[in-house]
Design an enzyme around this catalytic site. Structure first.
Site, PDB file in Angstrom:
ATOM      1  N   GLU A 101      11.842 -14.343 -18.058  1.00  0.00           N
ATOM      2  CA  GLU A 101      11.507 -12.939 -17.862  1.00  0.00           C
ATOM      3  C   GLU A 101      10.535 -12.452 -18.945  1.00  0.00           C
ATOM      4  OE1 GLU A 101      11.674 -10.989 -15.539  1.00  0.00           O
ATOM      5  OE2 GLU A 101      11.547  -8.986 -16.391  1.00  0.00           O
ATOM      6  N   GLU A 154       2.133 -10.707 -16.803  1.00  0.00           N
ATOM      7  CA  GLU A 154       1.714  -9.752 -15.765  1.00  0.00           C
ATOM      8  C   GLU A 154       0.994  -8.526 -16.314  1.00  0.00           C
ATOM      9  OE1 GLU A 154       4.835  -8.075 -13.295  1.00  0.00           O
ATOM     10  OE2 GLU A 154       6.225  -8.155 -14.962  1.00  0.00           O
ATOM     11  N   HIS A 164      10.528 -33.047 -23.230  1.00  0.00           N
ATOM     12  CA  HIS A 164      10.194 -33.797 -22.010  1.00  0.00           C
ATOM     13  C   HIS A 164       8.791 -33.475 -21.502  1.00  0.00           C
ATOM     14  CE1 HIS A 164      14.287 -35.197 -21.967  1.00  0.00           C
ATOM     15  NE2 HIS A 164      14.659 -33.953 -22.197  1.00  0.00           N
ATOM     16  N   ARG A 186       1.863   1.392  -6.015  1.00  0.00           N
ATOM     17  CA  ARG A 186       2.014   0.463  -4.887  1.00  0.00           C
ATOM     18  C   ARG A 186       0.709  -0.251  -4.538  1.00  0.00           C
ATOM     19  NH1 ARG A 186       6.705   1.278  -1.530  1.00  0.00           N
ATOM     20  NH2 ARG A 186       5.601   0.030  -0.024  1.00  0.00           N
ATOM     21  N   TRP A 235      -3.764  -1.849  -1.454  1.00  0.00           N
ATOM     22  CA  TRP A 235      -3.714  -3.135  -2.159  1.00  0.00           C
ATOM     23  C   TRP A 235      -4.216  -4.136  -1.136  1.00  0.00           C
ATOM     24  CZ3 TRP A 235      -1.263  -7.903  -1.701  1.00  0.00           C
ATOM     25  CH2 TRP A 235      -1.245  -8.690  -2.861  1.00  0.00           C
ATOM     26  N   CYS A 265       0.859  -1.173   0.000  1.00  0.00           N
ATOM     27  CA  CYS A 265       0.000   0.000   0.000  1.00  0.00           C
ATOM     28  C   CYS A 265       0.900   1.228   0.000  1.00  0.00           C
ATOM     29  CB  CYS A 265      -0.874   0.031   1.244  1.00  0.00           C
ATOM     30  SG  CYS A 265      -1.833  -1.465   1.464  1.00  0.00           S
ATOM     31  N   LYS A 300       3.507  -2.782  -7.032  1.00  0.00           N
ATOM     32  CA  LYS A 300       4.968  -2.793  -6.972  1.00  0.00           C
ATOM     33  C   LYS A 300       5.381  -2.993  -5.516  1.00  0.00           C
ATOM     34  CE  LYS A 300       8.686  -0.916  -9.542  1.00  0.00           C
ATOM     35  NZ  LYS A 300       8.775  -1.994 -10.516  1.00  0.00           N
ATOM     36  N   ASN A 308       0.401   0.316   6.259  1.00  0.00           N
ATOM     37  CA  ASN A 308       0.934  -0.576   5.241  1.00  0.00           C
ATOM     38  C   ASN A 308       1.543  -1.761   5.976  1.00  0.00           C
ATOM     39  OD1 ASN A 308       1.986  -1.717   2.925  1.00  0.00           O
ATOM     40  ND2 ASN A 308       3.745  -0.338   2.843  1.00  0.00           N
ATOM     41  N   GLY A 309       1.185  -2.979   5.591  1.00  0.00           N
ATOM     42  CA  GLY A 309       1.730  -4.155   6.271  1.00  0.00           C
ATOM     43  C   GLY A 309       0.595  -5.068   6.689  1.00  0.00           C
ATOM     44  N   LYS A 330       6.865 -10.929 -18.134  1.00  0.00           N
ATOM     45  CA  LYS A 330       6.410  -9.600 -18.570  1.00  0.00           C
ATOM     46  C   LYS A 330       5.071  -9.715 -19.280  1.00  0.00           C
ATOM     47  CE  LYS A 330       8.327  -7.701 -16.604  1.00  0.00           C
ATOM     48  NZ  LYS A 330       9.378  -7.714 -15.661  1.00  0.00           N
TER      49      LYS A 330
HETATM   50  C1  F6R Z   1       7.889  -8.204 -12.212  1.00  0.00           C
HETATM   51  C2  F6R Z   1       8.201  -7.596 -10.938  1.00  0.00           C
HETATM   52  C3  F6R Z   1       8.297  -8.473  -9.742  1.00  0.00           C
HETATM   53  C4  F6R Z   1       9.487  -8.036  -8.887  1.00  0.00           C
HETATM   54  C5  F6R Z   1       9.514  -8.821  -7.568  1.00  0.00           C
HETATM   55  C6  F6R Z   1      10.715  -8.458  -6.726  1.00  0.00           C
HETATM   56  O1  F6R Z   1       7.853  -7.261 -13.224  1.00  0.00           O
HETATM   57  O2  F6R Z   1       8.358  -6.419 -10.844  1.00  0.00           O
HETATM   58  O3  F6R Z   1       8.401  -9.816 -10.101  1.00  0.00           O
HETATM   59  O4  F6R Z   1      10.655  -8.236  -9.611  1.00  0.00           O
HETATM   60  O5  F6R Z   1       8.345  -8.556  -6.855  1.00  0.00           O
HETATM   61  O6  F6R Z   1      10.710  -7.116  -6.415  1.00  0.00           O
HETATM   62  P1  F6R Z   1      12.006  -6.410  -5.877  1.00  0.00           P
HETATM   63  O7  F6R Z   1      13.013  -6.442  -6.977  1.00  0.00           O
HETATM   64  O8  F6R Z   1      11.586  -5.023  -5.526  1.00  0.00           O
HETATM   65  O9  F6R Z   1      12.466  -7.197  -4.695  1.00  0.00           O
END
Ligand code: F6R
Length: 604
Positions: free
Chosen positions: A477, A484, A500, A27, A74, A2, A599, A100-101, A481
């Site tokens: 990766e 998500e 396999h 966030r 969130w 959050c 994020k 937050n938490g 991308k």
């Molecule tokens: C994907 C993404 C997440 C972060 C993961 C780790 O695009 O952003 O998979 O990479 O949550 O986050 P950090 O790097 O902040 O520890």
């Protein structure tokens, strides 16, 4: 997860809070709210939905308050709904708080409070804190009395009606930063919330409480003792928190990558001396017998690539683990183990807990992190900063590039000192390195081709991303991308694993993004393309410029400028990110705020 903002000063608080919330929306964005001290009482406005909904609710209302708190949520406990949105208040609305938490023991606390006659308006864990803060004594005394009752993680920002113009902030396992302006102060879960006003910041530690009024600030330990704190200047430019003409932060951040690469190597690559230097690693011992990389999501993919670099350059065995798995095991670690903790935010709860566990077991910690003063950097023995600048797009892009770059440089640094770097490697790599930003720019200039490709594929429901060697982490990766931000099912696979099992998935409406590397693996991957085509699957192949053979086999080809194999992931990532972006755009998805995500996963 959050976002929290608090303001006290001479400006109209509401305006500062809404601006801060907009910057923190990455966030969490399922509901938002503000609380203001208005003429001796606390006014709370909160709405489910994005910040725009809250703004509509507030439109036409006049507030004069110079002190307030705000929150973007969130959801963890309690569905997204008006009544679960923050701020929360006590029964008599004598105080309001944002959190937050997660308060892990909230059920027991709630039962107790209900039995005492408290009435709850939400299903959240956060509301219990507001009720616990009721009672006798000064606000600070009440906070000090309440904290020992709470288990879990929390960053809190609290307003008390009886103390106009004063804000309290509390931090325990969840970030909270004090921004220091000229006669004005900010409390925020993240620096971008106040960067427009000041770059001066104080990072609170776990167990600290800050009291802020427009006349100043003081920090207390949870024992009640005062603490002295250092004021840092955040090296970020306020403009970096703006979209700067791009439609989305993600696109802007993809485009920033040539500059991020240059910044990340600046002062670390000494071309004249043929050396890689890290001033942060002056006392780094070279004799670790083993490395364990711990990280989550994209950062973990960088760790997987880091493994290949370190094993090649340093001849040290490297294990890569999801922090969320590692922390719940009893991992075998000792003082000869280097734990490489990789995190953009430095606040990911699983990564932090994994690092704490590793420390308890005697391992030393090297953090690869993007955020100055974040929790991870305070736990680590050494920190190498990725210099990606603020990353706001929820889908990590430029931070990944910076992580790959740092891990490559770290491998060269360590390998050279240890004497394990194959002869000539440093020289040839340092010669090629300065050409990479130009090559990335070339890839970015072909953005429209990727957009056209995305139009061909955005209706597909399933994607496989295949790669070998250095391209295996990139396949993971690329798939992450895509899923998500476009919500298309995508799996990253080691191409050699196809036979396999996964090959059973191939049919005409399954698309495969095949990353064709160099060297002996190239032929093997060409074989994978044949296998997919034989089953009428659609293939997009990513390969080096001028690879006519790939062109003859795949349905679509994305070329990357020629470079040394070790650098190819740094180039290949650009079209993979652009492809995910344009597919999501064509699908009409909210690229910067993908559903269910936020994020920085600061909760468990
Ligand atoms: C994907 C993404 C997440 C972060 C993961 C780790 O695009 O952003 O998979 O990479 O949550 O986050 P950090 O790097 O902040 O520890």
């Amino acid at each position: 997860m959050c976002g929290i903002i608090g303001y006290v000063g001479e400006r109209e608080a509401l305006c500062v809070l809404l601006g801060g919330l907009r910057r923190l929306e990455y966030r969490g964005y399922d509901s938002a709210g503000v609380a203001l001290q208005e003429k001796g009482r606390i006014v709370v406005v909160r709405k489910v939905g994005k910040i725009g909904v809250l703004e509509q609710e507030l439109a036409g209302k006049t507030f004069t308050s110079r002190c307030g708190i705000g929150h973007t949520r969130w959801a963890t406990h309690g569905v997204p709904a008006d009544h679960n949105a923050h701020p929360h208040t006590d029964c008599r609305k004598t105080l309001a708080l944002v959190h937050n938490g997660i308060i892990e023991n909230y059920r027991a606390l709630r039962e107790r409070l209900l039995a005492e006659g408290h009435r709850f308006l939400s299903e959240t864990d956060s509301e219990v804190v507001a009720h616990l803060l009721e009672g006798d004594g000064s606000p600070l005394e009440r906070i000090l009395r309440t904290l020992p009752l709470l288990e879990g993680s929390y960053a809190l920002c609290i307003l008390f009606a009886e103390e106009p113009g004063v804000l309290y902030g509390v931090r325990q396992f969840s970030p909270l930063i004090l921004g220091i302006g000229d006669g004005e102060y900010f409390l925020a879960s993240d620096v971008p919330a106040f960067l427009e006003y000041t770059r001066k910041a104080v990072f609170l530690e776990d167990g600290e409480i800050v009291r802020v009024s427009k006349d100043g600030w003081e920090v207390f330990h949870r024992t009640g003792e005062k603490c002295s704190k250092t004021v840092f200047t955040v090296p970020w430019d306020p403009v970096s928190a703006e979209r700067g003409g791009f439609k989305h932060f993600m696109l802007k951040e993809i485009h920033e990558q040539p500059r991020v690469f240059e910044d990340t190597i600046a002062g670390r690559v000494n071309l004249a001396r043929g050396e890689v230097e890290f001033e942060e690693l002056e006392d780094f011992p070279l004799d670790f017998s083993r490395v364990v990389a711990v990280a989550c999501g994209t950062a973990c993919h960088a760790g997987m690539l880091g493994k290949l670099y370190l094993e090649d350059f340093v001849h040290v065995p490297v294990d890569v683990e999801y922090a969320s798995e590692f922390r719940y095991r009893d991992p075998l670690l000792d003082e000869k183990t280097l734990v490489l903790a990789i995190s953009q935010s430095g606040e990911t709860a699983d990564t932090l807990r994994a690092v704490e566990l590793a420390k308890q077991k005697g391992a030393r910690i090297l953090a690869v992190c993007n955020v100055l003063g974040s929790s991870l950097t305070r736990l680590a023995d050494w920190t190498v900063y990725t210099r990606a600048g603020i990353e706001i797009g929820v889908a990590s892009t430029k931070a990944f590039l910076a992580q790959m770059t740092v891990l490559l440089l770290f491998g060269l640094f360590w390998g050279k000192r240890k004497g394990t770097l194959p002869p000539g490697t440093m020289e040839s790599l340092l010669e090629e390195m300065p050409t990479l930003p130009r090559k990335m720019r070339t890839l970015l200039s072909r953005e429209e081709d990727i957009h056209v490709l995305a139009r061909e594929f955005y209706l597909f429901k399933d994607f496989l991303y295949l790669g070998r060697g250095l391209y295996y982490p990139l396949a993971l990766e690329g798939a992450l991308k895509l899923k998500e931000i476009s919500y298309i099912h995508a799996e990253g696979l080691a191409a050699g694993e196809m036979k396999h099992g996964p090959i059973a998935l191939i049919e005409p409406d399954v698309a495969s993004f095949v990353l064709v590397g160099q060297g002996e693996r190239r032929l093997k991957v060409l074989g994978n393309i044949e296998e997919i085509k034989a089953r009428r699957g659609k293939v997009i192949a990513l390969c080096d410029e001028g690879d006519g053979e790939v062109r003859g086999k795949a349905d679509y080809v994305v070329e990357i400028p020629k470079t040394l194999e070790v650098f190819s992931p740094l180039l290949a990532i650009v079209p993979l990110q652009l492809f995910a972006y344009y597919v999501a755009l064509e699908k009409g998805c909210d690229v910067d705020q993908p559903r269910n995500l936020a994020k920085s996963v600061t909760v468990e």
